[in-house]
Design a protein around this motif. Structure first.
Motif, PDB file in Angstrom:
ATOM      1  N   ARG A 279      19.202   6.987  22.183  1.00 11.88           N
ATOM      2  CA  ARG A 279      19.988   7.467  21.046  1.00 11.88           C
ATOM      3  C   ARG A 279      20.259   6.371  20.025  1.00 11.88           C
ATOM      4  O   ARG A 279      20.665   6.668  18.898  1.00 11.88           O
ATOM      5  CB  ARG A 279      21.325   8.032  21.532  1.00 11.88           C
ATOM      6  CG  ARG A 279      21.203   9.288  22.381  1.00 11.88           C
ATOM      7  CD  ARG A 279      22.552  10.001  22.510  1.00 11.88           C
ATOM      8  NE  ARG A 279      23.606   9.118  22.998  1.00 11.88           N
ATOM      9  CZ  ARG A 279      23.901   8.949  24.289  1.00 11.88           C
ATOM     10  NH1 ARG A 279      23.182   9.586  25.216  1.00 11.88           N
ATOM     11  NH2 ARG A 279      24.885   8.153  24.655  1.00 11.88           N
ATOM     12  N   ASN A 280      20.055   5.117  20.416  1.00 12.70           N
ATOM     13  CA  ASN A 280      20.359   3.989  19.526  1.00 12.70           C
ATOM     14  C   ASN A 280      19.165   3.030  19.477  1.00 12.70           C
ATOM     15  O   ASN A 280      19.234   1.900  19.977  1.00 12.70           O
ATOM     16  CB  ASN A 280      21.605   3.255  20.026  1.00 12.70           C
ATOM     17  CG  ASN A 280      22.833   4.132  20.056  1.00 12.70           C
ATOM     18  OD1 ASN A 280      23.493   4.325  19.057  1.00 12.70           O
ATOM     19  ND2 ASN A 280      23.137   4.688  21.231  1.00 12.70           N
ATOM     20  N   PRO A 281      18.062   3.448  18.882  1.00 11.96           N
ATOM     21  CA  PRO A 281      16.846   2.622  18.891  1.00 11.96           C
ATOM     22  C   PRO A 281      16.964   1.299  18.146  1.00 11.96           C
ATOM     23  O   PRO A 281      16.161   0.394  18.382  1.00 11.96           O
ATOM     24  CB  PRO A 281      15.807   3.531  18.227  1.00 11.96           C
ATOM     25  CG  PRO A 281      16.610   4.492  17.400  1.00 11.96           C
ATOM     26  CD  PRO A 281      17.867   4.726  18.166  1.00 11.96           C
ATOM     27  N   ASP A 282      17.952   1.181  17.258  1.00 11.60           N
ATOM     28  CA  ASP A 282      18.116  -0.068  16.512  1.00 11.60           C
ATOM     29  C   ASP A 282      19.205  -0.953  17.110  1.00 11.60           C
ATOM     30  O   ASP A 282      19.656  -1.916  16.487  1.00 11.60           O
ATOM     31  CB  ASP A 282      18.443   0.221  15.044  1.00 11.60           C
ATOM     32  CG  ASP A 282      19.739   1.004  14.865  1.00 11.60           C
ATOM     33  OD1 ASP A 282      20.233   1.565  15.866  1.00 11.60           O
ATOM     34  OD2 ASP A 282      20.254   1.044  13.738  1.00 11.60           O
ATOM     35  N   ASP A 283      19.614  -0.638  18.329  1.00 17.68           N
ATOM     36  CA  ASP A 283      20.700  -1.357  18.996  1.00 17.68           C
ATOM     37  C   ASP A 283      20.135  -2.191  20.140  1.00 17.68           C
ATOM     38  O   ASP A 283      19.636  -1.643  21.132  1.00 17.68           O
ATOM     39  CB  ASP A 283      21.717  -0.342  19.524  1.00 17.68           C
ATOM     40  CG  ASP A 283      22.920  -1.006  20.177  1.00 17.68           C
ATOM     41  OD1 ASP A 283      23.109  -2.211  19.953  1.00 17.68           O
ATOM     42  OD2 ASP A 283      23.651  -0.314  20.899  1.00 17.68           O
ATOM     43  N   LEU A 284      20.180  -3.498  20.002  1.00 27.44           N
ATOM     44  CA  LEU A 284      19.625  -4.401  21.013  1.00 27.44           C
ATOM     45  C   LEU A 284      20.460  -4.390  22.289  1.00 27.44           C
ATOM     46  O   LEU A 284      19.921  -4.487  23.401  1.00 27.44           O
ATOM     47  CB  LEU A 284      19.550  -5.820  20.443  1.00 27.44           C
ATOM     48  CG  LEU A 284      18.560  -6.792  21.081  1.00 27.44           C
ATOM     49  CD1 LEU A 284      17.154  -6.231  21.054  1.00 27.44           C
ATOM     50  CD2 LEU A 284      18.611  -8.130  20.341  1.00 27.44           C
TER      51      LEU A 284
END
Length: 515
Positions: A272-277
């Motif tokens: 759900r958070n592909p840009d969250d490392l």
């Protein structure tokens, strides 16, 4: 001043500006008034009001020292107590801000204690008091401030990093007498439905459950325990007899099932958070926990490839904050797979990167530990020679790295110095302290400390967690020697008896890291 509780003081500034505008209007009226008014005597109360007005003006125009002096004159007068409560509150808070800016933390704290006693106080005033209490290492008052904020303004907890909340209560030390303070804080956090993106609150819920059971509040203890979703925290409760009324036969404490569920939950969050490392790190950590090292390495490799050629900050919104930990976890996977040289290079790369905008601490200390395990004590001391600021817990890890290096280098004076520091600060990291005793060959004292930790209400769960049988993993030669020493200590009759009385040892198919 930047602290872990960095705050805005918009209310005070706004009040000051309003006063400044009002005074300008008063000045214009005074200019048109009869000059006969010059003979009118100013009452003491009016003089205090005038001094406060002047103090606010000085604060607004940046003359902080002069403002603090003027505030102090007004506040110390007997007429100050006759002013309206709202006026007194704003003056005390503004003076506290001025003293904080000047670095006079004790004065600022005393003023803010008075300000927060007012019915006019708000969460900003309590935040300011919390900041000053923390700066003064007054962790009892810091805990009290956190409890009040959680009870009265639960939404304001979002302004306080979860790591800071945990650090405050941990700094109370290991005295069981502090449990009353911890209970109030953890209960307030629970009732506030506290959550934090960077800190799993399961450890707090375990401690609250423990204290509720001690108070014979079984129903609420079960409610709180149901919120525990950390694999290792649940494990520590399962092997601690104090929690048997909750854990026995409870599928929520099936550790294999919980570890698998946490992996799926982490994957769902990452999807759900592909840009969250950070969400990727949670997946990698869950895979490492389940000893699925190849999968963890593949995900870490994929992430590193996405960040190559300077694309990291473009691809991940939290790149600067978390990329070090991708490299750190990649090193863990490589090491478990026996690819030692690659693991060392990866952790060296991580240690060269900044941490939180400053000199790297976490990976530098981890690399120092790895160098020690490889028999490279000089390299260990070199890599940690210029680390930045750290928490008391972090300082204990640093001292342990220095201690092990000094032992390998046969530096008797340095060994004594590091042991003295760690003994004096052992409450900051009890497991690290007992490890230091083993490294120094003090096995008898290590066994005594271990038994004392088992008997401690505060330390028992974590100590039992460390004693469990985990999956067999690859160890470096010096690391293996260290583990053999510990196994010999665990096998002592007095240690075995303490474990039997207070807990149990089980086998778990998860990685031993952190245990």
């Amino acid at each position: 001043m930047m602290t872990i509780f960095s705050l805005h003081k918009l209310a005070v500034v706004a009040q000051s500006i309003c006063i400044l505008l009002a005074l300008s209007a008063c000045d214009r009226m005074a200019e048109s008034a009869s000059t006969d008014n010059a003979s009118v005597k100013v009452s003491p109360a009016d003089a205090v009001e005038h001094t406060l007005d002047n103090a606010f003006i000085l604060a607004v125009i940046g003359k902080t020292a002069e403002a603090a002096t003027a505030f102090d004159v007004a506040i110390s007068s007997k007429e100050f107590h006759e002013l309206p409560e709202a006026r007194r509150f704003v003056a005390l808070e503004a003076d506290g801000e001025a003293e904080e800016t000047l670095g006079n933390h004790a004065n600022a704290h005393a003023l803010l204690v008075r300000a927060t006693a007012s019915s006019q106080s708000d969460h900003r005033a309590w935040h300011d008091r919390l900041t000053m209490a923390y700066e003064l290492h007054d962790f009892i008052d810091s805990t009290h401030c956190l409890t009040v904020i959680a009870r009265r303004w639960p939404e304001a907890l979002k302004q306080i990093p979860g790591q800071s909340i945990w650090m405050v209560q941990a700094s109370l030390g290991d005295d069981d007498k502090m449990d009353a303070l911890r209970f109030d804080l953890f209960d307030a956090l629970y009732e506030a439905h506290w959550k934090d993106a960077r800190v799993n609150p399961s450890r707090a819920w375990r401690e609250l459950t423990r204290m509720l059971l001690a108070r014979h509040e079984l129903a609420k203890a079960k409610q709180v325990a149901a919120e525990v979703d950390s694999t290792r925290i649940a494990l520590s409760m399962r092997v601690d007899k104090r929690f048997d009324a909750i854990t026995t036969g409870n599928p929520a404490f099936d550790i294999d099932r919980l570890a698998a569920a946490n992996l799926e939950k982490a994957r769902s969050v990452a999807d759900r958070n592909p840009d969250d490392l950070e969400s990727r790190i949670l997946v990698i950590s869950a895979l490492l926990d389940l000893t699925r090292y190849e999968e963890a390495l593949r995900l870490a490799d994929e992430t590193v490839a996405m960040a190559n050629k300077g694309n990291g900050p473009k691809r991940f919104k939290d790149f600067d904050e978390h990329y070090n930990w991708i490299l750190n976890d990649r090193e863990r996977a490589l090491l478990r797979l026996g690819r030692v040289d690659e693991a060392v290079r990866e952790l060296e790369r991580a240690a060269r990167r900044p941490e939180d905008g400053g000199v790297n601490v976490s990976q530098a200390i981890n690399l120092g530990g790895l160098y020690n395990e490889l028999g490279r004590p000089s390299d260990a001391l070199a890599i940690i020679s210029n680390v930045g600021e750290m928490s008391p817990f972090g300082r204990m890890q640093l001292e342990c790295v220095q201690l092990w290096a000094s032992i390998q280098l046969h530096d008797v004076a340095a060994v004594a110095r590091h042991m003295d520091y760690m003994r004096a600060h052992r409450a900051d990291a009890m497991e690290t302290w007992t490890n230091a005793l083993v490294l120094a060959g003090n096995d008898d004292e290590a066994a005594s400390e271990l038994i004392a930790r088992l008997r401690s209400e505060h330390w028992r769960s974590e100590t039992l967690e460390n004693l469990q049988d985990y999956s067999e993993v690859r160890h470096l030669p010096l690391e293996s020697s260290f583990h053999r020493q510990w196994r010999a200590i665990y096998a002592r009759p007095d240690v075995r008896e303490a474990i039997r009385q207070l807990g149990r040892v089980e086998s778990f198919r998860i990685d031993p890291s952190g245990a």
